[in-house]
Scaffold this motif. Structure first.
Motif, PDB file in Angstrom:
ATOM      1  N   SER A   5       0.743  -1.107   0.008  1.00 54.31           N
ATOM      2  CA  SER A   5       0.082  -0.024   0.086  1.00 54.31           C
ATOM      3  C   SER A   5       0.855   1.159  -0.131  1.00 54.31           C
ATOM      4  O   SER A   5       2.016   1.340   0.331  1.00 54.31           O
ATOM      5  CB  SER A   5      -0.740   0.245   1.047  1.00 54.31           C
ATOM      6  OG  SER A   5      -0.241   0.070   2.326  1.00 54.31           O
ATOM      7  N   ASN A   6       0.148   2.370  -0.278  1.00 55.46           N
ATOM      8  CA  ASN A   6       1.039   3.551  -0.527  1.00 55.46           C
ATOM      9  C   ASN A   6       1.691   3.803   1.254  1.00 55.46           C
ATOM     10  O   ASN A   6       2.712   4.388   1.486  1.00 55.46           O
ATOM     11  CB  ASN A   6       0.065   4.828  -0.581  1.00 55.46           C
ATOM     12  CG  ASN A   6      -0.340   5.059  -2.171  1.00 55.46           C
ATOM     13  OD1 ASN A   6       0.465   4.080  -2.736  1.00 55.46           O
ATOM     14  ND2 ASN A   6      -0.992   5.855  -2.200  1.00 55.46           N
ATOM     15  N   ALA A   7       0.785   3.476   2.311  1.00 56.95           N
ATOM     16  CA  ALA A   7       1.235   3.675   3.741  1.00 56.95           C
ATOM     17  C   ALA A   7       2.225   2.698   3.843  1.00 56.95           C
ATOM     18  O   ALA A   7       3.266   3.023   4.464  1.00 56.95           O
ATOM     19  CB  ALA A   7       0.229   3.158   4.729  1.00 56.95           C
ATOM     20  N   ASP A   8       2.340   1.524   3.291  1.00 57.28           N
ATOM     21  CA  ASP A   8       3.600   0.654   3.722  1.00 57.28           C
ATOM     22  C   ASP A   8       4.784   1.009   2.838  1.00 57.28           C
ATOM     23  O   ASP A   8       6.102   1.169   3.397  1.00 57.28           O
ATOM     24  CB  ASP A   8       3.431  -0.808   2.960  1.00 57.28           C
ATOM     25  CG  ASP A   8       2.319  -1.694   3.654  1.00 57.28           C
ATOM     26  OD1 ASP A   8       2.108  -1.072   4.991  1.00 57.28           O
ATOM     27  OD2 ASP A   8       1.602  -2.375   3.161  1.00 57.28           O
ATOM     28  N   ARG A   9       4.580   1.800   1.597  1.00 56.88           N
ATOM     29  CA  ARG A   9       5.920   2.478   0.924  1.00 56.88           C
ATOM     30  C   ARG A   9       6.230   3.554   1.697  1.00 56.88           C
ATOM     31  O   ARG A   9       7.650   3.725   1.824  1.00 56.88           O
ATOM     32  CB  ARG A   9       5.401   2.851  -0.623  1.00 56.88           C
ATOM     33  CG  ARG A   9       5.381   1.538  -1.347  1.00 56.88           C
ATOM     34  CD  ARG A   9       5.096   2.201  -3.046  1.00 56.88           C
ATOM     35  NE  ARG A   9       4.027   2.675  -3.264  1.00 56.88           N
ATOM     36  CZ  ARG A   9       2.884   1.854  -3.578  1.00 56.88           C
ATOM     37  NH1 ARG A   9       2.925   0.599  -3.391  1.00 56.88           N
ATOM     38  NH2 ARG A   9       1.609   2.538  -3.647  1.00 56.88           N
ATOM     39  N   PHE A  10       5.426   4.466   2.154  1.00 57.25           N
ATOM     40  CA  PHE A  10       5.830   5.515   3.020  1.00 57.25           C
ATOM     41  C   PHE A  10       6.608   5.005   4.261  1.00 57.25           C
ATOM     42  O   PHE A  10       7.777   5.631   4.515  1.00 57.25           O
ATOM     43  CB  PHE A  10       4.371   6.522   3.570  1.00 57.25           C
ATOM     44  CG  PHE A  10       4.900   7.841   4.059  1.00 57.25           C
ATOM     45  CD1 PHE A  10       4.853   8.810   3.023  1.00 57.25           C
ATOM     46  CD2 PHE A  10       5.077   8.179   5.401  1.00 57.25           C
ATOM     47  CE1 PHE A  10       5.162  10.147   3.265  1.00 57.25           C
ATOM     48  CE2 PHE A  10       5.305   9.281   5.821  1.00 57.25           C
ATOM     49  CZ  PHE A  10       5.231  10.323   4.850  1.00 57.25           C
ATOM     50  N   LEU A  40       9.470   4.803  14.889  1.00 63.91           N
ATOM     51  CA  LEU A  40       8.911   6.250  14.680  1.00 63.91           C
ATOM     52  C   LEU A  40       8.299   6.314  13.324  1.00 63.91           C
ATOM     53  O   LEU A  40       7.346   7.075  13.138  1.00 63.91           O
ATOM     54  CB  LEU A  40      10.378   7.322  15.010  1.00 63.91           C
ATOM     55  CG  LEU A  40       9.802   8.505  14.697  1.00 63.91           C
ATOM     56  CD1 LEU A  40       8.965   9.021  15.757  1.00 63.91           C
ATOM     57  CD2 LEU A  40      11.406   9.199  14.842  1.00 63.91           C
ATOM     58  N   ALA A  41       8.782   5.710  12.488  1.00 64.67           N
ATOM     59  CA  ALA A  41       7.991   5.766  10.955  1.00 64.67           C
ATOM     60  C   ALA A  41       6.769   5.324  10.877  1.00 64.67           C
ATOM     61  O   ALA A  41       6.000   5.959  10.497  1.00 64.67           O
ATOM     62  CB  ALA A  41       8.993   4.788  10.041  1.00 64.67           C
ATOM     63  N   GLY A  42       6.607   4.157  11.601  1.00 66.83           N
ATOM     64  CA  GLY A  42       4.911   3.658  12.009  1.00 66.83           C
ATOM     65  C   GLY A  42       4.228   4.804  12.577  1.00 66.83           C
ATOM     66  O   GLY A  42       3.069   5.063  12.230  1.00 66.83           O
ATOM     67  N   LYS A  43       4.723   5.197  13.780  1.00 69.04           N
ATOM     68  CA  LYS A  43       3.817   6.097  14.531  1.00 69.04           C
ATOM     69  C   LYS A  43       3.550   7.423  13.743  1.00 69.04           C
ATOM     70  O   LYS A  43       2.559   7.794  13.725  1.00 69.04           O
ATOM     71  CB  LYS A  43       4.736   6.385  15.782  1.00 69.04           C
ATOM     72  CG  LYS A  43       4.072   7.335  16.794  1.00 69.04           C
ATOM     73  CD  LYS A  43       4.932   7.749  18.018  1.00 69.04           C
ATOM     74  CE  LYS A  43       4.397   8.725  18.786  1.00 69.04           C
ATOM     75  NZ  LYS A  43       5.052   9.163  19.897  1.00 69.04           N
ATOM     76  N   MET A  44       4.529   7.965  12.940  1.00 66.75           N
ATOM     77  CA  MET A  44       4.383   9.134  12.429  1.00 66.75           C
ATOM     78  C   MET A  44       3.544   8.874  11.057  1.00 66.75           C
ATOM     79  O   MET A  44       2.554   9.653  10.708  1.00 66.75           O
ATOM     80  CB  MET A  44       5.877   9.605  11.851  1.00 66.75           C
ATOM     81  CG  MET A  44       6.738  10.223  12.896  1.00 66.75           C
ATOM     82  SD  MET A  44       6.157  11.411  13.751  1.00 66.75           S
ATOM     83  CE  MET A  44       5.828  12.785  12.566  1.00 66.75           C
ATOM     84  N   THR A  45       3.719   7.977  10.434  1.00 65.43           N
ATOM     85  CA  THR A  45       2.822   7.461   9.299  1.00 65.43           C
ATOM     86  C   THR A  45       1.275   7.544   9.688  1.00 65.43           C
ATOM     87  O   THR A  45       0.406   8.045   9.191  1.00 65.43           O
ATOM     88  CB  THR A  45       3.108   6.308   8.451  1.00 65.43           C
ATOM     89  OG1 THR A  45       4.455   6.358   8.092  1.00 65.43           O
ATOM     90  CG2 THR A  45       2.119   6.056   7.346  1.00 65.43           C
ATOM     91  N   VAL A  46       0.986   6.780  10.922  1.00 63.73           N
ATOM     92  CA  VAL A  46      -0.203   6.708  11.426  1.00 63.73           C
ATOM     93  C   VAL A  46      -0.679   8.311  11.899  1.00 63.73           C
ATOM     94  O   VAL A  46      -1.985   8.533  11.429  1.00 63.73           O
ATOM     95  CB  VAL A  46      -0.266   5.584  12.631  1.00 63.73           C
ATOM     96  CG1 VAL A  46      -1.617   5.783  13.348  1.00 63.73           C
ATOM     97  CG2 VAL A  46      -0.018   4.244  12.091  1.00 63.73           C
ATOM     98  N   GLY A  47       0.141   8.738  12.444  1.00 58.65           N
ATOM     99  CA  GLY A  47      -0.251  10.151  12.847  1.00 58.65           C
ATOM    100  C   GLY A  47      -0.753  11.135  11.670  1.00 58.65           C
ATOM    101  O   GLY A  47      -1.659  11.907  11.390  1.00 58.65           O
ATOM    102  N   LEU A  48       0.073  11.012  10.637  1.00 58.77           N
ATOM    103  CA  LEU A  48      -0.154  11.810   9.435  1.00 58.77           C
ATOM    104  C   LEU A  48      -1.182  11.348   8.722  1.00 58.77           C
ATOM    105  O   LEU A  48      -2.127  12.259   8.207  1.00 58.77           O
ATOM    106  CB  LEU A  48       0.942  11.842   8.350  1.00 58.77           C
ATOM    107  CG  LEU A  48       2.407  12.560   8.885  1.00 58.77           C
ATOM    108  CD1 LEU A  48       3.687  11.854   8.251  1.00 58.77           C
ATOM    109  CD2 LEU A  48       2.088  13.913   8.861  1.00 58.77           C
ATOM    110  N   ALA A  49      -1.501  10.342   8.630  1.00 59.39           N
ATOM    111  CA  ALA A  49      -2.919   9.763   8.170  1.00 59.39           C
ATOM    112  C   ALA A  49      -4.150  10.130   8.817  1.00 59.39           C
ATOM    113  O   ALA A  49      -5.060  10.658   8.312  1.00 59.39           O
ATOM    114  CB  ALA A  49      -2.924   8.182   8.122  1.00 59.39           C
ATOM    115  N   LYS A  50      -4.069  10.185  10.089  1.00 63.43           N
ATOM    116  CA  LYS A  50      -5.077  10.715  10.916  1.00 63.43           C
ATOM    117  C   LYS A  50      -5.136  12.251  11.015  1.00 63.43           C
ATOM    118  O   LYS A  50      -6.159  12.832  11.496  1.00 63.43           O
ATOM    119  CB  LYS A  50      -4.946  10.190  12.305  1.00 63.43           C
ATOM    120  CG  LYS A  50      -5.234   8.686  12.497  1.00 63.43           C
ATOM    121  CD  LYS A  50      -4.999   8.321  14.036  1.00 63.43           C
ATOM    122  CE  LYS A  50      -5.577   6.958  13.976  1.00 63.43           C
ATOM    123  NZ  LYS A  50      -5.336   6.520  15.678  1.00 63.43           N
ATOM    124  N   GLY A  51      -4.036  12.991  10.738  1.00 60.31           N
ATOM    125  CA  GLY A  51      -3.861  14.291  10.653  1.00 60.31           C
ATOM    126  C   GLY A  51      -3.425  15.046  12.210  1.00 60.31           C
ATOM    127  O   GLY A  51      -3.806  16.119  12.432  1.00 60.31           O
TER     128      GLY A  51
END
Length: 88
Positions: A5-10, A40-51
């Motif tokens: 997914s895009n999130a996985d690539r990110f 940290l990458a996982g946490k930031m990606t989830v946070g960015l997706a949620k805004g």
């Protein structure tokens, strides 16, 4: 095997950026002592997706550039949630 997914690539690209920053940028020393690049990458990606995460770090900026995403909250969130094409 399904395409990532895009999130996985990110997360993959952001993890690589954090590995480099943790090793080479003194501004990331605090984070490097408390977490892993992957976490940290996982946490930031989830946070960015949620805004709810801040995009202003160098890791996020580099990741957006590498993936061809506009460096805006709207474009990052759209990419992560697949609401628009990757360059959206």
């Amino acid at each position: 095997m399904p395409e990532p997914s895009n999130a996985d690539r990110f997360i993959e690209v952001l993890t690589a950026q954090y590995r480099d920053l943790f090793a080479n940028d003194p501004e990331y020393a605090y984070s490097a002592q408390r977490t892993t690049p992957e976490a940290l990458a996982g946490k930031m990606t989830v946070g960015l997706a949620k805004g709810s995460a801040n995009k202003d770090g160098l890791g996020i900026k580099r990741t957006c550039k590498a993936l061809g995403i506009k460096y805006t909250y709207t474009a990052i969130r759209a990419y992560l949630t697949a609401e628009a094409p990757p360059n959206g």
